[in-house]
Design a protein around this motif. Sequence first.
Motif, short mmCIF file in Angstrom:
data_model
loop_
_atom_site.label_atom_id
_atom_site.label_comp_id
_atom_site.label_asym_id
_atom_site.label_seq_id
_atom_site.Cartn_x
_atom_site.Cartn_y
_atom_site.Cartn_z
N VAL A 186 -0.38 1.77 -5.59
CA VAL A 186 -0.44 2.71 -4.47
C VAL A 186 0.86 2.56 -3.69
N ASN A 187 1.71 3.58 -3.77
CA ASN A 187 3.05 3.49 -3.19
C ASN A 187 3.14 3.90 -1.74
N GLY A 188 2.11 4.53 -1.23
CA GLY A 188 2.11 4.96 0.16
C GLY A 188 0.91 5.86 0.39
N LEU A 189 0.52 6.01 1.65
CA LEU A 189 -0.62 6.84 2.03
C LEU A 189 -0.16 7.84 3.09
N ALA A 190 -0.85 8.96 3.18
CA ALA A 190 -0.46 9.97 4.17
C ALA A 190 -1.68 10.79 4.58
N ARG A 191 -1.57 11.36 5.77
CA ARG A 191 -2.62 12.25 6.29
C ARG A 191 -1.96 13.34 7.11
N SER A 192 -2.67 14.45 7.26
CA SER A 192 -2.19 15.48 8.19
C SER A 192 -2.42 14.97 9.61
N VAL A 249 1.30 -1.03 2.90
CA VAL A 249 2.10 0.06 2.33
C VAL A 249 2.47 1.03 3.45
N GLU A 250 3.52 1.80 3.25
CA GLU A 250 3.92 2.73 4.30
C GLU A 250 2.95 3.90 4.36
N TYR A 251 2.87 4.52 5.54
CA TYR A 251 1.98 5.66 5.70
C TYR A 251 2.64 6.69 6.59
N PHE A 252 2.20 7.94 6.42
CA PHE A 252 2.86 9.07 7.06
C PHE A 252 1.85 9.97 7.76
N GLU A 253 2.28 10.56 8.86
CA GLU A 253 1.53 11.57 9.59
C GLU A 253 2.35 12.86 9.49
N VAL A 254 1.81 13.87 8.80
CA VAL A 254 2.58 15.08 8.51
C VAL A 254 1.87 16.30 9.11
N GLN A 278 -7.26 8.61 12.13
CA GLN A 278 -6.33 7.54 11.79
C GLN A 278 -6.95 6.45 10.90
N ALA A 279 -8.11 6.75 10.30
CA ALA A 279 -8.79 5.76 9.47
C ALA A 279 -7.92 5.30 8.31
N ILE A 280 -7.19 6.21 7.69
CA ILE A 280 -6.35 5.83 6.53
C ILE A 280 -5.16 4.97 6.97
N ASP A 281 -4.72 5.12 8.22
CA ASP A 281 -3.62 4.29 8.73
C ASP A 281 -4.02 2.82 8.69
N LEU A 282 -5.28 2.57 9.05
CA LEU A 282 -5.79 1.19 9.08
C LEU A 282 -5.82 0.59 7.67
#
Length: 557
Positions: free
Chosen positions: A323-329, A345-350, A334-338
């Motif tokens: 798993v190279n990174g996670l992201a959400r709209s 891993v890095e995570y993004f808010e797009v 923010q559950a996936i951020d946790l």
Amino acid sequence: MVNILTVSTQPFEGQKPGTSGLRKRVKVFQQENYTENFIQAMLEAIPQADGGPKNATIVVGGDGRYYSDEVLQVIVKASLGQGVSKLIVGLNGIVSTPAASNIIRQRKATGGILLTASHNPGGPDYDFGIKYNCSNGGPAPESVTDKIYEISKTIKELKLGDAPKIDFSKLGTQQVGDLTIEVIDGVNDYVDLMKTIFDFDAIKEFFNNNKDFKMLFDGMNGVTGPYGRRLFVEEFGLDDSSVMRCVPLPDFGGAHPDPNLTYAHDLVETVDKKGLDFGAASDGDGDRNMIIGKKAFVTPSDSVAIIAHYAKDAIPYFKKHGVNGLARSMPTSQAIDLVAQKMNVEYFEVPTGWKFFGNLMDAGRCSICGEESFGTGSDHIREKDGLWAVLAWLSILAHVNKEKPAGVQDILQAHYQIYGRNFFSRYDYEEVDGKTAEDMVNRLRHQIEKKELIDKTINGFTIAKADDFEYLDPIDGSVSKKQGVRIIFKDGSRIIIRLSGTGSQGATVRLYVEKYSNDAKEYTHETQTALKPLIDVALELSELEKYTGRKEPTVIT
């Protein structure tokens, strides 16, 4: 030899495609030359890096909604006029959006034309849509949609092949002038792809070892019906009673093909009444999903977080690739951020729109992502994928049940024990007056600019930050502004208000509320009850009833 006719035309106002293409009422598309104008503009706008329309290979599919048959013939004539080399078309013009993304990638096609208005209702009095996907299989970026719009504003003549009516009901290849048309089964390639991602034997073993476990998949009379029947009945050996509404219909049987608690009420009621263990639904074009269990509704925000948590243990694709990174709209909880923080891993808010995930995936920086609007997916394609999410949940159930019996509610509660719970809900106010909706949002923007909201306390909630979300794409450097008003409170709770562009008329106001709790005593609380104080604050801050005249939302999810 096919004659190419030159037909005079004139521009139509408002042919500006959004992230999800151009969506209008069927009667708008039925205007003389309206559809022809847009499709020619779309073909002319194919990026030159991909070779433009000349000699292009285009995948064509859709959800089979009303007016698709007529538009398929227009695509053939316009393709002849633009010198397209090949069309790869789903049987009867039907291919789910995720399956089309896969075909584009597998066949190394120039792009794809998808005939869908996604989760919007279909029929002569309802919606139609056309969108272009690029060679990566993902929705066209703004550079392409802007070009389509610019061409549509100045178009004066059409180049159309004088072709006979094409029969898309038979598999095989046919030649029309210089254009090759290949009609394929849109289900086979997709099922083969799923077999490279999930352990079908493990899922079958789970069903065989748990004969009392009952599931129900609702195709909502949309495109995923044949895919669902193939997977659950033919591949996993479940009874026919495990699927419902699996025949695609031009008007979706008069139903609204949106997989949420309101529009998928037949599924929800059946699961509840029969005490079924697992229920799932997909939307009109197959890119959205809803997951429910026995007395359990999985919010899309929780769903993508839970899939990410179990990915490397339960899903072979992620065991192999990581798993190279996670992201959400941005509006998604923010559950996936946790989960990302715990996985390191890095995570993004797009912004809302799958193309933003696609950029991250193409750069190898995002493996799993999701939107609160019932869209979940991974880097196996460049669209959200409803059935992928259902198979991910079945894989998780199979994995967890190796240790001890567990249902959907058990998996939810176990997740909250690790991460805490992000209570989340969305209120949709559909087809409100566009101008007053804009006025409401502009008033909030003005308050943000003047910094009038900071430190303001309403019903015990104190505002720490307020902005209009802006995104700098880390891959291509593009900036997306005015993506939604965010009001963030000192306790971490959030209110988000944005106008949606997925409807065909009027405006849809979306109001999102989120509250985090790490108090285990609250994890079983009912969502609307837990969020009511914050919802009251949102309605007071936005003055939503004053501006829209609506006392109640159209849909609560």
